[in-house]
Scaffold this active site. Structure first.
Site, PDB file in Angstrom:
ATOM      1  CB  CYS A  65      -0.926  -0.021   1.211  1.00  0.00           C
ATOM      2  SG  CYS A  65      -1.757  -1.623   1.427  1.00  0.00           S
ATOM      3  CB  CYS A  99     -15.489   0.685  10.564  1.00  0.00           C
ATOM      4  SG  CYS A  99     -14.459   2.165  10.523  1.00  0.00           S
ATOM      5  NE  ARG A 103     -14.167   7.002  13.542  1.00  0.00           N
ATOM      6  CZ  ARG A 103     -14.347   5.701  13.398  1.00  0.00           C
ATOM      7  NH1 ARG A 103     -13.514   5.006  12.677  1.00  0.00           N
ATOM      8  NH2 ARG A 103     -15.346   5.100  13.995  1.00  0.00           N
TER       9      ARG A 103
HETATM   10 FE1  SF4 Z   1      -0.162  -3.555   5.465  1.00  0.00          FE
HETATM   11 FE2  SF4 Z   1      -2.523  -2.487   6.080  1.00  0.00          FE
HETATM   12 FE3  SF4 Z   1      -0.344  -0.930   5.750  1.00  0.00          FE
HETATM   13 FE4  SF4 Z   1      -1.438  -2.107   3.618  1.00  0.00          FE
HETATM   14  S1  SF4 Z   1      -2.419  -0.573   4.959  1.00  0.00           S
HETATM   15  S2  SF4 Z   1       0.742  -2.039   4.113  1.00  0.00           S
HETATM   16  S3  SF4 Z   1      -2.123  -4.045   4.499  1.00  0.00           S
HETATM   17  S4  SF4 Z   1      -0.659  -2.434   7.343  1.00  0.00           S
END
Ligand code: SF4
Ligand code: SAM
Ligand code: DTB
Length: 338
Positions: free
Chosen positions: A58, A189, A261
């Site tokens: 991510c 959520c 939120r």
């Molecule tokens: Fe890992 Fe969640 Fe961060 Fe993505 S958002 S890198 S799945 S901790």
């Protein structure tokens, strides 16, 4: 009575985004009043129970192992340490306690340990929420059986922008986890992040995807990207603050009965910008000095802001489906707001 729609078209959302700012705020504020007391704000506290070392990519996240952000990978916290934090959150006035783990998905052997945390946090009289990554149907049921009230799992962005941000799991994986959460009878959520370089059309696309889920999420966190050095999104052009307020307002209009939120990103927002977000229909915050790994306004600043704006923490409400929203009003923050 407002009909809850699940058939929003992209053009309709864009038409809302395009409204003159005062008109958009007026519509959002009117919708807010149909379902909520606009003086009440739900307060949740976050704790990272398993930090860093995440295998996912991510592009916004300081906890992804592959980026060099200075976040140290830690093991799952011990129960007693979690309970100390939960007691402190309750004493400071939080009504919901959300436990986050930097996992792609939990391993089955992790579930009993997290279930124990959920049971014990709930026994303190707090609402429970967890965000642990993707869940199988069985895992969702096990967490529900432990007493988990909410599960946080975000869509993060519009389907067509998603591939620019995450490559290690699909949009459909997220929809599947949300389905498992709903099937297990937990409240959802689910929201996303803005300020990642997406277009207005893509911000509308995120809200369209959220509003057109089979059930509107009970809570909709709208995060403003917290730019962390070492992540690919560090250095992204900043979003116009009024565009952030517009996003909150459109979320309020299309998901009228959900808690919207004002989530990550508050630390770098002025009090005036936060006030505009509350006026646009935001009625929930993360409360306490830390989000997961980054900062959040300190409790004194939030208590002073509540007092200056005449806001108070929301008490538990039971809606027609037997769902509760919010939490118990706590003396400290009420006094501060008085
Ligand atoms: Fe890992 Fe969640 Fe961060 Fe993505 S958002 S890198 S799945 S901790
Ligand atoms: N690992 C699990 C997952 O991804 O589902 C749970 C924890 S993850 C940190 C929860 C959410 O935090 C993400 O979906 C994202 O929306 C939000 N988030 C993470 N880093 C962020 C950042 N830098 N700015 C804003 N929101 C962020
Ligand atoms: C959500 O939508 N925002 C929270 C919560 N769900 C888990 C997380 C924000 C994380 C911000 C970056 C950090 O502190 O690591």
């Amino acid at each position: 009575m407002t009909l809850l729609r699940h058939d929003w078209k992209r053009e309709e959302l864009l038409a809302l985004f395009d409204l003159p700012f005062p008109e958009l705020l007026h519509r959002a504020a009117s919708t807010h009043r149909e379902h909520f007391d606009p003086a009440e704000v739900q307060v949740s506290t976050l704790l990272s129970v398993k930090t860093g070392g995440c295998p996912e990519d991510c592009a916004y996240c300081p906890q992804a192992q592959r980026y060099h952000t200075g976040v140290e990978a830690q093991k799952l916290m011990e129960l007693d340490a979690v309970l100390d934090k939960a007691r402190a959150a309750k004493a400071a006035g939080a009504s919901r306690f959300c436990m986050g783990a930097a996992w792609r998905s939990p391993k089955d052997r992790d579930i009993p340990k997290v279930a124990e945390m959920i049971r014990e946090v709930k026994a303190l009289g707090l609402e429970t929420c967890a965000t642990l990554g993707m869940l199988s149907n069985g895992q969702a049921h096990a967490l529900r059986d432990a007493g988990l009230d909410y599960y946080n799992h975000n869509l993060d962005t519009a389907p067509e922008f998603y591939g620019e941000i995450i490559h290690t799991r699909e949009y459909q994986d997220r929809l599947d986890t949300l389905e498992h959460v709903r099937d297990a009878g937990m409240k959802t959520c689910c929201g996303g992040i803005v300020g990642m370089g997406e277009s207005r059309e893509q911000r509308a696309g995120l809200l369209q995807a959220l509003a057109n889920l089979p059930a509107h999420p009970d809570s909709v966190p709208i995060n403003r990207l917290v730019q962390v050095e070492g992540t690919p999104l560090h250095g992204t052009a900043l979003l116009d603050p009024f565009e952030f307020v517009r996003t909150i307002a459109v979320a309020r209009i299309v998901m009228p009965k959900s808690m919207v939120r004002l989530s990550a990103g508050r630390e770098s927002m002025s009090d005036e910008l936060q006030a505009l977000c509350f006026a646009a229909g935001a009625n929930s915050i993360f409360y306490g000095e830390k989000l997961l790994t980054t900062g959040n306004p300190d409790v004194e600043r939030d208590q002073a802001l509540f007092a200056r704006l005449g806001l108070r923490p929301m008490a538990v409400q039971v809606d027609t489906h037997g769902h509760d929203h919010g939490g118990t009003v706590h003396a400290d923050i009420v006094e501060a707001a008085a």
